[in-house]
Each structure stands twice: as C-alpha cells, then as structure tokens.
Design a protein around this motif. Structure first.
Motif, PDB file in Angstrom:
ATOM      1  N   HIS A 150      49.794  39.448  44.732  1.00 41.05           N
ATOM      2  CA  HIS A 150      49.614  40.948  44.082  1.00 41.05           C
ATOM      3  C   HIS A 150      48.819  41.791  44.798  1.00 41.05           C
ATOM      4  O   HIS A 150      49.136  43.048  45.110  1.00 41.05           O
ATOM      5  CB  HIS A 150      48.826  40.694  42.807  1.00 41.05           C
ATOM      6  N   HIS A 154      50.035  45.690  46.595  1.00 35.05           N
ATOM      7  CA  HIS A 154      49.019  46.872  46.761  1.00 35.05           C
ATOM      8  C   HIS A 154      49.200  47.232  48.009  1.00 35.05           C
ATOM      9  O   HIS A 154      49.400  48.674  48.314  1.00 35.05           O
ATOM     10  CB  HIS A 154      47.490  46.475  46.290  1.00 35.05           C
ATOM     11  N   GLU A 166      47.284  50.996  40.738  1.00 33.52           N
ATOM     12  CA  GLU A 166      47.917  49.655  40.096  1.00 33.52           C
ATOM     13  C   GLU A 166      49.436  49.957  39.611  1.00 33.52           C
ATOM     14  O   GLU A 166      50.557  49.191  39.577  1.00 33.52           O
ATOM     15  CB  GLU A 166      47.196  49.029  38.858  1.00 33.52           C
ATOM     16  N   THR A 197      51.371  47.509  32.240  1.00 29.31           N
ATOM     17  CA  THR A 197      51.561  48.932  32.851  1.00 29.31           C
ATOM     18  C   THR A 197      51.787  49.980  32.066  1.00 29.31           C
ATOM     19  O   THR A 197      51.350  50.927  32.098  1.00 29.31           O
ATOM     20  CB  THR A 197      52.586  48.895  33.996  1.00 29.31           C
TER      21      THR A 197
END
Length: 286
Positions: A150, A154, A166, A197
């Motif tokens: 993850h 980014h 994010e 999200t």
C-alpha cells in the motif's frame, strides 16, 4: 393510502414481510451492523483529531472478510489463472516481503526505499500496517500482499501520505484491477477499498466543499494511471527499493504518474488549518 395519492417519486413501493426481529435486507453489507456504522460515520462526520481516521478500520476489515463470498472469489481467481501464466505463478508462489523499516535505512534519497523510509521515520510508523500472517487461500494472499504494498502504491502513484493523498492509491487500484480482471472479480476485490475511500466523497462536499473538485481531479488522474499501467499487484517491489522513483515507475509499468503535493489541502481537510489560503510571506524590514 391509495397509490394515486402518493407523491410521484414514492409510487411503486412494495412491502416485504419478514419474521425477522432484526434489520434485514437483500444486501449483506447493509445487514452487518459494523459496516452500517462505518458508512454512516464516515459519510456524515466532520474530521477531527478526537477520532483518528483509521480508528474503525480494524472492525471494518473484520466485517468485510466475514461477509464476502470467499468461495466465489477463489473460483474467479482460478478462471483468471487459466490464460494468465504470470498471475498463475504469482498465486502459486505466494511470495511475501519480510521487511522492516531499518532494512531501508541505506536506500538513497529519492529512491522508492528512501522516500518510504523517510515517511515511516517522520511519522513514527513501522512497515506492517497489520500483522503478517500465513495466507490460507489465494484471496487471503491477495489481500495481505495488497496491504504490504500500500505505501509503495502511494509513492508510485504520486500520492502523499496524507488525507487527500489516500485518493491516489485507492483509485489507482480501481483502474488497475478493473483493467486486468473481469468486472465481477474486480468489484469483489475492491469492496474494502470502496468502503474506505468513497465516504470521503460524501463528507467532502458536506463539510469541505472547497476541496470537492480537486478530490475528483485526483481520483480521475489516479484511475487513468491504473488503467494505463501493468498489473501492479504482481511485482516484488521490495527487491528494488534502491531504484530512483522515475526508474521504478518505468520498470514496473506505472504510466502517466507524477508526484502531487496535497499537504496543504489535507491540513484543511483534517481541520488542522482554517483556510486553504497560503500562509502570508514574511516581508523583510527595510
């Protein structure tokens, strides 16, 4: 009340009888109280330091894993394997990184590992977002590997390690999985991503309308990068952390990405600052 007496938009309602003494619907997500609580809170709340944005995530992860149809996902994975040798091998090998923050200490500045190390040290964080475990299925492996990379997503997508940052790895994942898998499998693999999200895009215009257009611009940008890129869940990025960022993007087939600074906007979104206006420049005394 007669149907003709109802407002036009309320006509056609069918009442469904049930012997259940608790809330029940045709949606397994609505039926789970933990998911209802998460969605309600995340869609409607303001942001504040009294309630960390990650606070409810462990409960959400547990709930999603319980309600998802693991058997169906395994069937879809097996179908995807048939004509995709690289994916077939990746699922069989189940390679996992065994990385610590200190392993990146020697990575050069500007490299993927150097950027990641600096972020972890600055934030006082470690590599593992959740404890590593031995996956028992392809779906568990896919989930765990996604957690492991993850932070790398980014960096490769250009998203900062902040609230609006994010958006980039999240929509990168949407674009990438819907490109490389059929819609059913891509949708199932994005359930957690969706619940994490999309609520941002409801509380955004409710409480932070100054950011709304920019949030969708970031989403559109990241979705396009994901659609245009190779299957980004497959590489062993941890073996190439010394690569400068642009070289890493080229090596792993990340196309169209650029680094975007969202720190000022994220400070406003997190209510650390009252305005989006830049700080006034100091004027030297004559």
């Amino acid at each position: 009340m007669n149907e003709d007496d109802l407002p036009y938009l309320q006509r056609g309602r069918q009442k469904v009888e049930t012997t259940s003494s608790v809330l029940i619907s045709s949606s397994k997500y609505m039926n789970d109280y933990r998911i209802r609580e998460w969605v309600n809170t995340q869609c409607l709340k303001r942001n504040g330091r009294d309630y960390p944005p990650t606070y409810g995530i462990p409960m959400l992860i547990e709930a999603v894993r319980e309600v998802q149809d693991h058997g169906r996902i395994e069937e879809l994975f097996n179908d995807a394997r048939k004509d995709w040798p690289e994916f077939d091998k990746w699922l069989d090998e189940r390679w996992l990184a065994r990385l610590t923050r200190e392993d990146m200490k020697s990575c050069p500045p500007g490299s993927v590992g150097g950027i990641w190390y600096n972020q972890l040290v600055t934030a006082g964080m470690q590599v593992d977002i959740i404890p590593t475990f031995e996956p028992r299925s392809s779906f568990e492996y896919f989930f765990l590997r996604g957690v492991q990379i993850h932070d790398i997503m980014h960096i490769l997508s250009g998203g900062g390690f902040d609230a609006l940052g994010e958006i980039m790895p999240a929509f990168l994942k949407y674009g990438n999985l819907f490109r490389h898998f059929n819609p059913e499998l891509a949708g199932l693999l994005n359930v957690q991503n969706t619940l994490l999200t999309i609520p941002m895009f409801m509380r955004g215009p409710l409480h932070y309308p100054e950011l709304f257009v920019q949030m969708w611009d970031l989403a559109h940008y990241a979705m396009k990068v994901g659609q245009d890129s190779d299957a980004l869940f497959i590489p062993r990025y941890e073996e190439w952390l010394d690569l400068p960022l642009e070289e890493a993007r080229a090596k792993f087939g990340v196309r169209g990405a650029r680094t975007i600074d969202t720190s000022r906007e994220s400070d406003f979104f997190d209510e650390r600052t009252a305005s989006l206006e830049p700080a006034p420049q100091a004027v030297a005394a004559e």
